[in-house]
Motif scaffolding. Structure first.
Motif, PDB file in Angstrom:
ATOM      1  N   ALA A 162       7.251 -13.756  15.567  1.00 46.60           N
ATOM      2  CA  ALA A 162       7.372 -13.932  14.109  1.00 46.60           C
ATOM      3  C   ALA A 162       6.020 -13.882  13.387  1.00 46.60           C
ATOM      4  CB  ALA A 162       8.097 -15.235  13.805  1.00 46.60           C
ATOM      5  N   PRO A 163       4.961 -14.547  13.877  1.00 45.84           N
ATOM      6  CA  PRO A 163       3.679 -14.481  13.156  1.00 45.84           C
ATOM      7  C   PRO A 163       3.121 -13.067  13.071  1.00 45.84           C
ATOM      8  CG  PRO A 163       3.693 -16.314  14.698  1.00 45.84           C
ATOM      9  CD  PRO A 163       4.893 -15.486  15.002  1.00 45.84           C
ATOM     10  N   ASP A 164       3.207 -12.318  14.198  1.00 46.03           N
ATOM     11  CA  ASP A 164       2.689 -10.950  14.190  1.00 46.03           C
ATOM     12  C   ASP A 164       3.535 -10.048  13.303  1.00 46.03           C
ATOM     13  OD1 ASP A 164       0.679 -11.670  15.895  1.00 46.03           O
ATOM     14  OD2 ASP A 164       1.722 -11.026  17.709  1.00 46.03           O
ATOM     15  N   ALA A 165       4.846 -10.230  13.357  1.00 47.60           N
ATOM     16  CA  ALA A 165       5.722  -9.413  12.523  1.00 47.60           C
ATOM     17  C   ALA A 165       5.432  -9.635  11.044  1.00 47.60           C
ATOM     18  CB  ALA A 165       7.185  -9.740  12.838  1.00 47.60           C
ATOM     19  N   GLN A 166       5.155 -10.877  10.683  1.00 49.41           N
ATOM     20  CA  GLN A 166       4.854 -11.182   9.278  1.00 49.41           C
ATOM     21  C   GLN A 166       3.546 -10.517   8.836  1.00 49.41           C
ATOM     22  OE1 GLN A 166       4.633 -15.344   8.443  1.00 49.41           O
ATOM     23  NE2 GLN A 166       4.399 -15.069   6.251  1.00 49.41           N
ATOM     24  N   ARG A 167       2.526 -10.559   9.707  1.00 46.70           N
ATOM     25  CA  ARG A 167       1.243  -9.935   9.369  1.00 46.70           C
ATOM     26  C   ARG A 167       1.384  -8.419   9.234  1.00 46.70           C
ATOM     27  NH1 ARG A 167      -2.474 -10.953  13.823  1.00 46.70           N
ATOM     28  NH2 ARG A 167      -4.100 -10.124  12.447  1.00 46.70           N
ATOM     29  N   VAL A 168       2.152  -7.789  10.157  1.00 49.33           N
ATOM     30  CA  VAL A 168       2.365  -6.345  10.079  1.00 49.33           C
ATOM     31  C   VAL A 168       3.101  -5.979   8.805  1.00 49.33           C
ATOM     32  CG1 VAL A 168       3.538  -4.393  11.156  1.00 49.33           C
ATOM     33  CG2 VAL A 168       2.284  -6.009  12.576  1.00 49.33           C
ATOM     34  N   GLN A 169       4.133  -6.767   8.477  1.00 48.53           N
ATOM     35  CA  GLN A 169       4.925  -6.473   7.280  1.00 48.53           C
ATOM     36  C   GLN A 169       4.075  -6.606   6.021  1.00 48.53           C
ATOM     37  OE1 GLN A 169       7.966  -5.231   7.497  1.00 48.53           O
ATOM     38  NE2 GLN A 169       7.919  -4.911   5.279  1.00 48.53           N
ATOM     39  N   GLN A 170       3.203  -7.594   5.993  1.00 46.94           N
ATOM     40  CA  GLN A 170       2.320  -7.752   4.838  1.00 46.94           C
ATOM     41  C   GLN A 170       1.384  -6.559   4.696  1.00 46.94           C
ATOM     42  OE1 GLN A 170       0.453 -11.517   5.615  1.00 46.94           O
ATOM     43  NE2 GLN A 170       2.167 -12.715   4.784  1.00 46.94           N
ATOM     44  N   HIS A 171       0.923  -6.043   5.817  1.00 48.16           N
ATOM     45  CA  HIS A 171       0.043  -4.868   5.755  1.00 48.16           C
ATOM     46  C   HIS A 171       0.821  -3.634   5.286  1.00 48.16           C
ATOM     47  CE1 HIS A 171      -3.037  -1.947   6.847  1.00 48.16           C
ATOM     48  NE2 HIS A 171      -2.090  -1.271   7.484  1.00 48.16           N
ATOM     49  N   ILE A 172       2.047  -3.478   5.813  1.00 47.75           N
ATOM     50  CA  ILE A 172       2.856  -2.313   5.437  1.00 47.75           C
ATOM     51  C   ILE A 172       3.106  -2.286   3.935  1.00 47.75           C
ATOM     52  CG2 ILE A 172       5.171  -1.306   5.652  1.00 47.75           C
ATOM     53  CD1 ILE A 172       5.157  -2.185   8.569  1.00 47.75           C
ATOM     54  N   GLU A 173       3.314  -3.454   3.347  1.00 46.59           N
ATOM     55  CA  GLU A 173       3.629  -3.524   1.919  1.00 46.59           C
ATOM     56  C   GLU A 173       2.476  -3.062   1.046  1.00 46.59           C
ATOM     57  OE1 GLU A 173       4.794  -7.527   1.313  1.00 46.59           O
ATOM     58  OE2 GLU A 173       6.756  -7.314   2.298  1.00 46.59           O
ATOM     59  N   ARG A 174       1.255  -3.117   1.541  1.00 42.71           N
ATOM     60  CA  ARG A 174       0.121  -2.711   0.716  1.00 42.71           C
ATOM     61  C   ARG A 174      -0.597  -1.464   1.248  1.00 42.71           C
ATOM     62  NH1 ARG A 174      -1.764  -7.506   3.325  1.00 42.71           N
ATOM     63  NH2 ARG A 174      -3.478  -7.085   4.788  1.00 42.71           N
ATOM     64  N   CYS A 175      -0.010  -0.788   2.269  1.00 39.88           N
ATOM     65  CA  CYS A 175      -0.617   0.423   2.832  1.00 39.88           C
ATOM     66  C   CYS A 175       0.427   1.529   2.829  1.00 39.88           C
ATOM     67  CB  CYS A 175      -1.134   0.160   4.243  1.00 39.88           C
ATOM     68  SG  CYS A 175      -1.819   1.624   5.048  1.00 39.88           S
ATOM     69  N   ASP A 176       0.244   2.562   2.021  1.00 35.48           N
ATOM     70  CA  ASP A 176       1.226   3.639   1.902  1.00 35.48           C
ATOM     71  C   ASP A 176       1.371   4.414   3.221  1.00 35.48           C
ATOM     72  OD1 ASP A 176       1.615   2.912  -0.716  1.00 35.48           O
ATOM     73  OD2 ASP A 176       0.193   4.383  -1.531  1.00 35.48           O
ATOM     74  N   ALA A 177       0.249   4.687   3.895  1.00 38.10           N
ATOM     75  CA  ALA A 177       0.313   5.472   5.121  1.00 38.10           C
ATOM     76  C   ALA A 177       1.100   4.747   6.206  1.00 38.10           C
ATOM     77  CB  ALA A 177      -1.101   5.776   5.625  1.00 38.10           C
ATOM     78  N   CYS A 178       0.826   3.468   6.403  1.00 34.80           N
ATOM     79  CA  CYS A 178       1.543   2.690   7.431  1.00 34.80           C
ATOM     80  C   CYS A 178       3.001   2.482   7.024  1.00 34.80           C
ATOM     81  CB  CYS A 178       0.851   1.347   7.650  1.00 34.80           C
ATOM     82  SG  CYS A 178      -0.744   1.491   8.509  1.00 34.80           S
ATOM     83  N   GLN A 179       3.255   2.414   5.722  1.00 31.24           N
ATOM     84  CA  GLN A 179       4.630   2.261   5.265  1.00 31.24           C
ATOM     85  C   GLN A 179       5.459   3.502   5.596  1.00 31.24           C
ATOM     86  OE1 GLN A 179       5.028   1.499   1.082  1.00 31.24           O
ATOM     87  NE2 GLN A 179       7.144   0.813   1.246  1.00 31.24           N
ATOM     88  N   ARG A 180       4.861   4.697   5.373  1.00 31.04           N
ATOM     89  CA  ARG A 180       5.569   5.935   5.721  1.00 31.04           C
ATOM     90  C   ARG A 180       5.812   6.022   7.225  1.00 31.04           C
ATOM     91  NH1 ARG A 180       1.944   8.050   1.868  1.00 31.04           N
ATOM     92  NH2 ARG A 180       0.563   8.756   3.552  1.00 31.04           N
ATOM     93  N   GLU A 181       4.810   5.636   8.010  1.00 33.94           N
ATOM     94  CA  GLU A 181       4.969   5.661   9.460  1.00 33.94           C
ATOM     95  C   GLU A 181       6.051   4.697   9.913  1.00 33.94           C
ATOM     96  OE1 GLU A 181       4.183   6.837  13.387  1.00 33.94           O
ATOM     97  OE2 GLU A 181       3.543   7.696  11.463  1.00 33.94           O
ATOM     98  N   SER A 182       6.095   3.534   9.308  1.00 35.39           N
ATOM     99  CA  SER A 182       7.118   2.542   9.661  1.00 35.39           C
ATOM    100  C   SER A 182       8.506   3.042   9.306  1.00 35.39           C
ATOM    101  CB  SER A 182       6.820   1.228   8.941  1.00 35.39           C
ATOM    102  OG  SER A 182       7.803   0.260   9.237  1.00 35.39           O
ATOM    103  N   GLU A 183       8.628   3.692   8.164  1.00 40.17           N
ATOM    104  CA  GLU A 183       9.938   4.228   7.764  1.00 40.17           C
ATOM    105  C   GLU A 183      10.394   5.321   8.727  1.00 40.17           C
ATOM    106  OE1 GLU A 183       9.297   5.472   3.783  1.00 40.17           O
ATOM    107  OE2 GLU A 183       9.398   3.451   2.935  1.00 40.17           O
ATOM    108  N   ASN A 184       9.461   6.158   9.155  1.00 39.27           N
ATOM    109  CA  ASN A 184       9.808   7.202  10.124  1.00 39.27           C
ATOM    110  C   ASN A 184      10.298   6.599  11.446  1.00 39.27           C
ATOM    111  OD1 ASN A 184       9.084   9.205   8.314  1.00 39.27           O
ATOM    112  ND2 ASN A 184       6.982   9.393   9.120  1.00 39.27           N
TER     113      ASN A 184
END
Length: 311
Positions: free
Chosen positions: A20-42
């Motif tokens: 849970a702690p790591d997932a929360q940190r990753v999700q926070q980064h995805i929300e403010r990084c367009d490139a990682c957000q696109r990769e996550s969606e893929n």
């Protein structure tokens, strides 16, 4: 968390495998990084596609070929292929575990979250790929067995001390401070150790035997200060570590019958012996014969009573 930290975790995050702690940190980064957000969606799209993909059961012939190649399963295969229809036959426990693993792999086992574990279904029907994975598994198991065998034949208790001995010798040569006191005349080296150690090491010049005493130094080995005598043999340096046989901590444990008298390690020859109530460890980049000659010359000098304290 930046992109370098987040990118390796995106796959696990898409499959809900992160704590849970790591997932929360990753999700926070995805929300403010367009490139990682696109990769996550893929990755989410790919994961959903795999979950929706149909399963293809591997043919019975592939299962039989893989089971036939496993150790100790010949009897079980014969039993399952020759018994009359309807008869219940259970292979031995070890074989049952192998068969269960093969069944789950060939039929595309899904992980707890239904993630990329389902990828096995896509390759289950391909015989060449299945055989390749089996071959890789066998090679890996052989490598592990070989590593365990080598570890069992290695003197484990002695290994850390030998490593420390090599490091000490190399460190002295590289630093250019392999000698703290130079042997310029008689009675130079032995008195220098007085007050610097809680014991008095025997010091012999063996120049007549081809081992000239160049000097000495203090070093720290196995959590204690030890005397080091520096000899020259032709163009080689020989470091001889001297300390009392009793009460030497880790080095004392390394001088029992379990430790080899001579060995080679990382290109260096190492030898040890006991004399005059002291334990002697010698190391050099010369051939092992050089250490044998030094040991014989030293013991002859000590036992002959021709002590020349110094050099």
């Amino acid at each position: 968390m930046d992109c370098n930290e987040a990118r390796p975790l995106l796959d696990a995050n898409a499959d809900h495998e992160l704590p849970a702690p790591d997932a929360q940190r990753v999700q926070q980064h995805i929300e403010r990084c367009d490139a990682c957000q696109r990769e996550s969606e893929n990755l989410h799209t790919l994961s959903e596609s795999l979950r929706a993909a149909p399963y293809h059961r591997a043919p019975a012939s592939l299962r039989a070929r893989i089971v036939a190649g496993l150790p100790g399963t010949d009897d079980a295969i014969a039993m399952t292929t020759q018994v009359p229809a309807g008869a219940a036959v259970k292979p031995p426990p070890l074989q049952r575990r192998w068969l269960a693993w093969i069944d789950s792999w060939l039929n595309g086992w899904r992980g707890p979250q239904g993630g990329f574990g389902g990828l096995g279904a896509a390759v289950g029907s391909n015989r060449l790929i299945a055989q390749g994975w089996l071959a890789a598994l066998v090679v890996w198991l052989c490598a592990v067995a070989a590593g365990v065998t080598l570890s069992l034949h290695r003197p484990v208790e002695f290994a850390p001390f030998a490593d420390e001995l090599v490091e000490s010798h190399v460190r002295a040569q590289v630093s250019g401070r392999d000698i703290d006191v130079i042997s310029t005349d008689k009675h130079t080296v032995k008195p220098w150790f007085n007050g610097r150690l809680d014991y008095s090491p025997p010091v012999e010049d063996l120049a007549a035997s081809g081992f000239a005493l160049e000097g000495g130094r203090l070093d720290y080995l196995a959590h204690q200060r030890v005397a080091v005598l520096v000899y020259h043999y032709r163009k080689h340096v020989i470091d001889v570590y001297v300390f009392p046989e009793a009460g030497t901590g880790g080095t004392g444990r390394s001088t029992d019958g379990a430790a080899p008298a001579t060995l080679a390690r990382e290109g260096y020859s190492i030898s040890h012996w006991n004399a005059e109530g002291m334990t002697w460890w010698a190391i050099t980049d010369a051939a092992p014969d050089a250490l044998s000659g030094l040991e014989a010359a030293l013991k002859a000098r000590l036992q002959g009573g021709e002590r020349t304290e110094g050099g």
